[in-house]
Scaffold this active site. Structure first.
Site, PDB file in Angstrom:
ATOM      1  N   ASP A  12     -16.573 -14.020 -12.722  1.00 34.35           N
ATOM      2  CA  ASP A  12     -17.413 -13.565 -13.854  1.00 34.35           C
ATOM      3  C   ASP A  12     -18.139 -14.774 -14.453  1.00 34.35           C
ATOM      4  O   ASP A  12     -17.939 -15.137 -15.619  1.00 34.35           O
ATOM      5  CB  ASP A  12     -16.563 -12.842 -14.916  1.00 34.35           C
ATOM      6  CG  ASP A  12     -15.477 -13.736 -15.529  1.00 34.35           C
ATOM      7  OD1 ASP A  12     -15.014 -13.395 -16.642  1.00 34.35           O
ATOM      8  OD2 ASP A  12     -15.118 -14.758 -14.920  1.00 34.35           O
ATOM      9  N   ASP A  17     -16.185 -20.615 -13.760  1.00 36.68           N
ATOM     10  CA  ASP A  17     -16.344 -19.920 -12.473  1.00 36.68           C
ATOM     11  C   ASP A  17     -17.403 -20.628 -11.631  1.00 36.68           C
ATOM     12  O   ASP A  17     -17.234 -20.840 -10.441  1.00 36.68           O
ATOM     13  CB  ASP A  17     -16.826 -18.479 -12.680  1.00 36.68           C
ATOM     14  CG  ASP A  17     -15.945 -17.637 -13.578  1.00 36.68           C
ATOM     15  OD1 ASP A  17     -15.996 -17.825 -14.804  1.00 36.68           O
ATOM     16  OD2 ASP A  17     -15.184 -16.809 -13.043  1.00 36.68           O
ATOM     17  N   ASN A  42     -16.542 -12.292 -18.643  1.00 41.24           N
ATOM     18  CA  ASN A  42     -17.099 -13.157 -19.706  1.00 41.24           C
ATOM     19  C   ASN A  42     -18.257 -12.474 -20.422  1.00 41.24           C
ATOM     20  O   ASN A  42     -18.373 -12.519 -21.635  1.00 41.24           O
ATOM     21  CB  ASN A  42     -17.574 -14.473 -19.089  1.00 41.24           C
ATOM     22  CG  ASN A  42     -16.404 -15.398 -18.816  1.00 41.24           C
ATOM     23  OD1 ASN A  42     -15.489 -15.477 -19.625  1.00 41.24           O
ATOM     24  ND2 ASN A  42     -16.399 -16.044 -17.659  1.00 41.24           N
ATOM     25  N   THR A 127     -11.321 -15.108 -10.376  1.00 45.01           N
ATOM     26  CA  THR A 127     -11.318 -15.989 -11.557  1.00 45.01           C
ATOM     27  C   THR A 127     -11.853 -15.247 -12.786  1.00 45.01           C
ATOM     28  O   THR A 127     -12.346 -15.861 -13.730  1.00 45.01           O
ATOM     29  CB  THR A 127     -12.168 -17.244 -11.304  1.00 45.01           C
ATOM     30  OG1 THR A 127     -13.496 -16.845 -10.917  1.00 45.01           O
ATOM     31  CG2 THR A 127     -11.552 -18.114 -10.218  1.00 45.01           C
ATOM     32  N   PHE A 167      -7.346 -14.195 -21.485  1.00 45.88           N
ATOM     33  CA  PHE A 167      -8.505 -13.308 -21.435  1.00 45.88           C
ATOM     34  C   PHE A 167      -8.576 -12.475 -20.149  1.00 45.88           C
ATOM     35  O   PHE A 167      -8.733 -11.252 -20.205  1.00 45.88           O
ATOM     36  CB  PHE A 167      -9.785 -14.138 -21.594  1.00 45.88           C
ATOM     37  CG  PHE A 167     -11.055 -13.328 -21.521  1.00 45.88           C
ATOM     38  CD1 PHE A 167     -11.839 -13.344 -20.375  1.00 45.88           C
ATOM     39  CD2 PHE A 167     -11.464 -12.543 -22.591  1.00 45.88           C
ATOM     40  CE1 PHE A 167     -13.015 -12.591 -20.301  1.00 45.88           C
ATOM     41  CE2 PHE A 167     -12.630 -11.787 -22.537  1.00 45.88           C
ATOM     42  CZ  PHE A 167     -13.403 -11.807 -21.380  1.00 45.88           C
ATOM     43  N   ASN A 168      -8.526 -13.108 -18.973  1.00 48.26           N
ATOM     44  CA  ASN A 168      -8.727 -12.369 -17.721  1.00 48.26           C
ATOM     45  C   ASN A 168      -7.726 -11.216 -17.573  1.00 48.26           C
ATOM     46  O   ASN A 168      -8.077 -10.140 -17.107  1.00 48.26           O
ATOM     47  CB  ASN A 168      -8.596 -13.297 -16.509  1.00 48.26           C
ATOM     48  CG  ASN A 168      -9.782 -14.213 -16.354  1.00 48.26           C
ATOM     49  OD1 ASN A 168     -10.855 -13.960 -16.920  1.00 48.26           O
ATOM     50  ND2 ASN A 168      -9.609 -15.300 -15.622  1.00 48.26           N
ATOM     51  N   HIS A 241     -10.701 -24.140 -16.173  1.00 46.12           N
ATOM     52  CA  HIS A 241      -9.680 -23.181 -15.715  1.00 46.12           C
ATOM     53  C   HIS A 241      -9.877 -22.778 -14.245  1.00 46.12           C
ATOM     54  O   HIS A 241      -9.023 -22.993 -13.406  1.00 46.12           O
ATOM     55  CB  HIS A 241      -9.762 -21.878 -16.527  1.00 46.12           C
ATOM     56  CG  HIS A 241      -9.638 -22.015 -17.996  1.00 46.12           C
ATOM     57  ND1 HIS A 241      -8.428 -22.211 -18.638  1.00 46.12           N
ATOM     58  CD2 HIS A 241     -10.579 -21.942 -18.961  1.00 46.12           C
ATOM     59  CE1 HIS A 241      -8.639 -22.248 -19.951  1.00 46.12           C
ATOM     60  NE2 HIS A 241      -9.919 -22.097 -20.172  1.00 46.12           N
ATOM     61  N   ASP A 242     -11.009 -22.148 -13.973  1.00 48.99           N
ATOM     62  CA  ASP A 242     -11.189 -21.446 -12.695  1.00 48.99           C
ATOM     63  C   ASP A 242     -11.196 -22.373 -11.493  1.00 48.99           C
ATOM     64  O   ASP A 242     -10.792 -21.985 -10.395  1.00 48.99           O
ATOM     65  CB  ASP A 242     -12.491 -20.634 -12.717  1.00 48.99           C
ATOM     66  CG  ASP A 242     -12.418 -19.517 -13.742  1.00 48.99           C
ATOM     67  OD1 ASP A 242     -13.488 -19.042 -14.179  1.00 48.99           O
ATOM     68  OD2 ASP A 242     -11.301 -19.120 -14.112  1.00 48.99           O
TER      69      ASP A 242
HETATM   70  O1  RIB Z   1      -9.085 -17.581 -20.038  1.00 49.67           O
HETATM   71  C1  RIB Z   1      -9.940 -18.297 -19.190  1.00 49.67           C
HETATM   72  C2  RIB Z   1     -10.646 -17.381 -18.245  1.00 49.67           C
HETATM   73  O2  RIB Z   1     -11.462 -16.482 -18.974  1.00 49.67           O
HETATM   74  C3  RIB Z   1     -11.602 -18.121 -17.287  1.00 49.67           C
HETATM   75  O3  RIB Z   1     -11.645 -17.450 -16.060  1.00 49.67           O
HETATM   76  C4  RIB Z   1     -12.928 -18.018 -17.976  1.00 49.67           C
HETATM   77  O4  RIB Z   1     -14.017 -18.033 -17.046  1.00 49.67           O
HETATM   78  C5  RIB Z   1     -12.825 -16.660 -18.604  1.00 49.67           C
HETATM   79  O5  RIB Z   1     -13.160 -15.698 -17.620  1.00 49.67           O
HETATM   80 CA    CA Z   2     -13.786 -16.663 -15.164  1.00 50.07          CA
END
Ligand code: RIB
Ligand code: CA
Length: 313
Positions: A12, A17, A42, A127, A167-168, A241-242
């Site tokens: 996303d 990403d 996102n 991701t 979040f994901n 993160h990703d």
């Molecule tokens: O919490 C971080 C995640 O949420 C990452 O994948 C970022 O791109 C968002 O999608």
């Molecule tokens: Ca992401």
């Protein structure tokens, strides 16, 4: 020549990403990117798809199909993270309109077709929210046998969207439950480890010194991403993160892992979207996740260095 590993990047984009795609598509990568699928996360999936196409153009990835996926989670209404990634989902850098469109096949159908007709197993690298992968598993369980591994960014022993949920996973916990209970090997990069992948000022200066268009693009992405992480979370640097997923696939030695059992909470008023990571084995349940617990900073940033420099060659 080492056999390339087939992957589908489900994402996303999203600043991190985008950096994960850049790492995975670099000349130091051992990945054969079969396709990129996009998912609502996102920002709206249409914007995530546009961003994925723009990133592909930016790095010369013209022959990898991009297929747009789910517009919303399996059950819930959609939530987006605009305050982190901006209105476009990739605010900061100015990118031209993409040279091509997404293919006219739905991302879930694309994933199913590739998995059903592949000679060798494919690794799925989500991701963003896990909606596409859960939909594919529900629609065609026969794909499971051809999934090598699911290497995902999501979850953790704490949250960033609620106190308990990352979040994901939070966007679509029902989808995450399907994936974590599928029996397919899951390698999880949660906040415990991704918050250690901080693009500090020193790291960004290192990238700036490389000075090619792709490294400069990454610096622009990090400039924006780090600013929003400071504003929203008070972080001194943005966590990439990703990119932990593609970094692991290229060089697994960067990370340490624990085999644990993880359940996904889909009911709690305050705990919806929690990855219940059983670090002490108190549930006595069989481990279903390879949980990334530590990373080697030197090895991680050296890989980034090599990968970004490979775009100069
Ligand atoms: O919490 C971080 C995640 O949420 C990452 O994948 C970022 O791109 C968002 O999608
Ligand atoms: Ca992401």
């Amino acid at each position: 020549m080492e056999q390339k590993r087939k992957v589908i990047l489900d994402c996303d984009p999203g600043h991190d990403d985008a950096i994960s795609i850049i790492l995975g598509a670099s000349k130091v990568s051992n990945l054969d990117i079969v396709g990129i699928t996009t998912v609502a996360g996102n920002v709206e999936v249409e914007k995530n798809t546009l961003n994925a196409l723009k990133v592909c153009d930016m790095i010369g990835l013209h022959d990898v199909p991009v297929a747009q996926g789910a517009t919303k989670p399996l059950l819930k209404t959609r939530e987006i993270a605009g305050e982190i990634h901006g209105e476009t989902g990739l605010d900061g850098p100015e990118l031209p309109e993409p040279s091509r469109a997404a293919i006219d096949q739905h991302g879930v159908d694309f994933m199913i077709e590739k998995l059903l007709h592949t000679k060798e197993k494919i690794t799925l690298v989500p991701t963003g929210p896990l909606t596409n992968i859960a939909m594919a598993m529900i629609r065609e369980p026969g794909i499971m046998a051809n999934i090598e591994e699911i290497v995902l960014m999501g979850g953790g022993t704490f949250g960033n969207w609620t106190p308990a949920a990352e979040f994901n996973i939070w966007v679509d916990a029902e989808a995450a439950k399907v994936v974590f209970e599928s029996g397919v090997p899951v390698t999880m990069f949660g906040l415990d480890v991704t918050h250690k992948a901080l693009a500090t000022k020193e790291v960004v200066e290192r990238f700036s010194a490389i000075g090619n268009p792709v490294s400069n693009f990454v610096v622009e992405l990090l400039d924006f991403f780090s600013k929003t992480y400071k504003d929203v979370f008070g972080f001194e640097a943005g966590p990439i993160h990703d990119a932990c997923t593609t970094a692991y696939l290229i060089d697994p030695d960067i990370f340490d892992f624990k085999q644990v059992h993880v359940d996904i909470e889909t009911k709690g008023e305050y705990t919806y979207g929690t990855t219940c990571v059983d670090l002490l084995g108190v549930t006595r349940k069989e481990p279903n996740v390879k949980f990334a617990s530590e990373l080697d900073q030197d090895k991680l940033w050296l890989l980034f260095d090599r990968a970004l420099k490979s775009y100069s060659e």
